[in-house]
Design a protein around this motif. Structure first.
Motif, PDB file in Angstrom:
ATOM      1  N   GLU A  71       0.460 -14.533   1.401  1.00  0.00           N
ATOM      2  CA  GLU A  71      -0.902 -14.654   1.913  1.00  0.00           C
ATOM      3  C   GLU A  71      -1.537 -15.972   1.464  1.00  0.00           C
ATOM      4  O   GLU A  71      -2.170 -16.679   2.271  1.00  0.00           O
ATOM      5  CB  GLU A  71      -1.761 -13.489   1.418  1.00  0.00           C
ATOM      6  CG  GLU A  71      -1.416 -12.153   2.035  1.00  0.00           C
ATOM      7  CD  GLU A  71      -2.166 -11.004   1.399  1.00  0.00           C
ATOM      8  OE1 GLU A  71      -2.465 -10.028   2.100  1.00  0.00           O
ATOM      9  OE2 GLU A  71      -2.467 -11.092   0.189  1.00  0.00           O
ATOM     10  N   ASP A  72      -1.365 -16.301   0.202  1.00  0.00           N
ATOM     11  CA  ASP A  72      -1.931 -17.560  -0.306  1.00  0.00           C
ATOM     12  C   ASP A  72      -1.310 -18.773   0.376  1.00  0.00           C
ATOM     13  O   ASP A  72      -1.998 -19.757   0.690  1.00  0.00           O
ATOM     14  CB  ASP A  72      -1.727 -17.651  -1.818  1.00  0.00           C
ATOM     15  CG  ASP A  72      -2.633 -16.689  -2.589  1.00  0.00           C
ATOM     16  OD1 ASP A  72      -3.554 -16.121  -1.970  1.00  0.00           O
ATOM     17  OD2 ASP A  72      -2.405 -16.497  -3.799  1.00  0.00           O
ATOM     18  N   LEU A  73      -0.011 -18.705   0.620  1.00  0.00           N
ATOM     19  CA  LEU A  73       0.660 -19.816   1.302  1.00  0.00           C
ATOM     20  C   LEU A  73       0.141 -19.984   2.729  1.00  0.00           C
ATOM     21  O   LEU A  73       0.046 -21.112   3.227  1.00  0.00           O
ATOM     22  CB  LEU A  73       2.173 -19.595   1.332  1.00  0.00           C
ATOM     23  CG  LEU A  73       2.946 -19.836   0.035  1.00  0.00           C
ATOM     24  CD1 LEU A  73       4.424 -19.537   0.249  1.00  0.00           C
ATOM     25  CD2 LEU A  73       2.771 -21.279  -0.444  1.00  0.00           C
ATOM     26  N   CYS A  74      -0.174 -18.869   3.383  1.00  0.00           N
ATOM     27  CA  CYS A  74      -0.708 -18.946   4.753  1.00  0.00           C
ATOM     28  C   CYS A  74      -2.000 -19.754   4.782  1.00  0.00           C
ATOM     29  O   CYS A  74      -2.236 -20.519   5.729  1.00  0.00           O
ATOM     30  CB  CYS A  74      -0.954 -17.542   5.310  1.00  0.00           C
ATOM     31  SG  CYS A  74       0.545 -16.635   5.725  1.00  0.00           S
ATOM     32  N   TYR A  75      -2.829 -19.596   3.764  1.00  0.00           N
ATOM     33  CA  TYR A  75      -4.073 -20.352   3.687  1.00  0.00           C
ATOM     34  C   TYR A  75      -3.819 -21.815   3.303  1.00  0.00           C
ATOM     35  O   TYR A  75      -4.183 -22.743   4.031  1.00  0.00           O
ATOM     36  CB  TYR A  75      -5.014 -19.731   2.657  1.00  0.00           C
ATOM     37  CG  TYR A  75      -5.693 -18.455   3.096  1.00  0.00           C
ATOM     38  CD1 TYR A  75      -6.463 -18.406   4.249  1.00  0.00           C
ATOM     39  CD2 TYR A  75      -5.569 -17.299   2.335  1.00  0.00           C
ATOM     40  CE1 TYR A  75      -7.089 -17.238   4.644  1.00  0.00           C
ATOM     41  CE2 TYR A  75      -6.196 -16.121   2.725  1.00  0.00           C
ATOM     42  CZ  TYR A  75      -6.955 -16.089   3.881  1.00  0.00           C
ATOM     43  OH  TYR A  75      -7.573 -14.932   4.262  1.00  0.00           O
ATOM     44  N   ILE A  76      -3.201 -22.009   2.148  1.00  0.00           N
ATOM     45  CA  ILE A  76      -3.068 -23.356   1.589  1.00  0.00           C
ATOM     46  C   ILE A  76      -2.139 -24.218   2.432  1.00  0.00           C
ATOM     47  O   ILE A  76      -2.461 -25.365   2.781  1.00  0.00           O
ATOM     48  CB  ILE A  76      -2.561 -23.271   0.140  1.00  0.00           C
ATOM     49  CG1 ILE A  76      -3.552 -22.486  -0.726  1.00  0.00           C
ATOM     50  CG2 ILE A  76      -2.352 -24.666  -0.438  1.00  0.00           C
ATOM     51  CD1 ILE A  76      -3.022 -22.124  -2.096  1.00  0.00           C
ATOM     52  N   GLY A  77      -0.964 -23.677   2.773  1.00  0.00           N
ATOM     53  CA  GLY A  77       0.002 -24.448   3.555  1.00  0.00           C
ATOM     54  C   GLY A  77      -0.517 -24.822   4.922  1.00  0.00           C
ATOM     55  O   GLY A  77      -0.331 -25.950   5.390  1.00  0.00           O
TER      56      GLY A  77
END
Length: 428
Positions: free
Chosen positions: A397-403
């Motif tokens: 989930e965090d990667l979906c935002y940051i990436g």
């Protein structure tokens, strides 16, 4: 020999729809078989095993990805310099090496067998370039590339389902499962490579529409890179973001789906990706009807940005409880794989055609891939040592935002660069 020649001649005169269906089938099956030798091991969890304080599955993933990334660096020269008559032998030899490495993985005791996945990954990293070499530089390259690249969505989940099913039978270990799964794909690999070899080369209409694709020398690679270096750097960095998100979703799909409440349902690894594949094919297949290469180039970049927004938006909706887990995985998959597949051949193919360059896609794609997979390894190790207690679901989930945020910014920079390049090109 007469039969082979006859099939090639008939394909050269066949209706475009017939040729496209034949080429799509051959390319899809060939690359799907590659996944049969690469991804089944990720269906195992290797619970309770660790090495040097790192989960053993992360060790295995990193070992294979290191080999895969190394092959991308080798492929910058190897694939860009490949001649058509060497493609099929090279493809079969490389797959054979990877399967023998899986046998070594099964026979070698833990933890020393992890090294065999490095050997397994190294030849497999060059398969995409060999298969795409049969497809690039044609008027229908978009749909052919989409059919090839939809494997990123379907086949990875399918072979993990095969691996999970073998494990659930209870008579095979996690270490023997990858080799056993690979055996099932050998006949289909041989058939698909034979089919690819029957494809005729691009015809005069293809060459007029997309420019001739040639074997590249060291001097040609250097000249092309220097000519568009700022744009290539931005695109490679953007692709790095996509690769990191995609690799976590792909390699740890079993863990993510389990945390979403679908443990013990191996078919979800495939069935949830089918709508993603259909939507991506529908969206990207239509690009082949855009004859103007610059218009197609800009449409590709707009779709990439739309994918980033979809990835961020659907993750936000899922976290607030407005959409279900399965809807989120499908829509976030669309937001991820739409730009990911555009990068895998389609974007670079149109760019070369728009600027009338006679290089090949393999050279550019392997630079981006090499950077992407090294970055993916770095993020996995960073997660293990810095956020080891975080679940794979929350990490994704965090990667979906940051990436996605970084990807969007980099794509805007690349779009600005190529817009200036287009203005200079048209003015000449």
């Amino acid at each position: 020999m007469q039969l082979n020649s006859m099939i090639t001649q008939r394909l050269s005169k066949a209706h475009p729809t017939v040729f496209t269906l034949y080429a799509c089938t051959a390319a899809f099956v060939a690359y799907a078989c590659m996944y049969g030798f690469r991804k089944p091991f990720t269906a195992g969890s290797y619970t309770g095993l660790s090495l040097w304080g790192v989960e053993f599955k992360i060790i295995l993933v990193c070992s294979q990805v290191f080999g895969y990334a190394l092959s991308k660096f080798i492929g910058i020269r190897f694939i860009s310099g490949m001649t058509p008559e060497r493609r099929a032998p090279a493809l079969l030899v490389l797959i054979g090496i990877s399967q023998l490495a899986l046998l070594g993985f099964a026979l070698t005791p833990y933890p020393y067998n992890a090294g065999w996945l490095f050997v397994n990954g190294m030849p497999l990293g060059m398969i995409w370039g060999l298969v795409f070499g049969y497809l690039e530089g044609r008027r229908v390259t978009e749909i052919l590339a989409a059919a090839l690249s939809v494997n990123f969505i379907i086949s990875s989940g399918f072979v993990k389902s095969v691996g999970k099913s073998l494990l659930q039978q209870g008579n095979i270990s996690e270490f023997w499962m990858p080799f056993t799964a690979g055996l099932y794909f050998i006949p289909f690999l041989l058939l698909s490579v034979w089919m690819l070899e029957r494809l005729p080369p691009p015809n005069e209409a293809d060459l007029a529409a997309r420019t001739e694709r040639k074997k590249m020398t060291k001097e040609a690679r250097k000249a092309l890179w220097q000519k568009y270096m700022p744009g290539f750097v931005l695109l490679s960095a953007a692709y790095l973001m996509l690769t990191i998100i995609r690799d976590v979703r792909d390699n740890f799909a079993v863990e993510i789906w389990s945390e979403l409440g679908y443990a013990g349902q191996p078919t979800i690894l495939t069935t949830a990706e089918l709508p993603v594949a259909a939507l991506v094919l529908l969206g990207l297949g239509g690009l082949m009807f855009v004859r103007d290469n610059f218009k197609a180039l800009w449409l590709n970049q707009v779709l990439c940005l739309a994918g980033a927004l979809l990835l961020i938006g659907t993750t936000m909706l899922f976290q607030t409880g407005l959409i279900s887990p399965i809807v989120w995985m499908i829509l976030s998959g669309l937001g991820l794989f739409m730009p990911y597949i555009i990068f895998n051949g389609i974007l670079f193919d149109r760019m070369l055609a728009a600027f009338k360059e006679n290089g090949n896609v393999g050279f550019l794609m392997y630079i981006a891939d090499a950077i992407g997979y090294l970055g993916a390894v770095g993020v996995l190790l960073w997660r293990n040592f810095g956020f080891g207690a975080m679940s794979w679901l929350h990490f994704y989930e965090d990667l979906c935002y940051i990436g996605s945020l970084f990807f969007g910014v980099l794509m805007l920079g690349a779009a600005y660069y190529f817009w200036k390049k287009q203005r200079a090109f048209v003015a000449e």
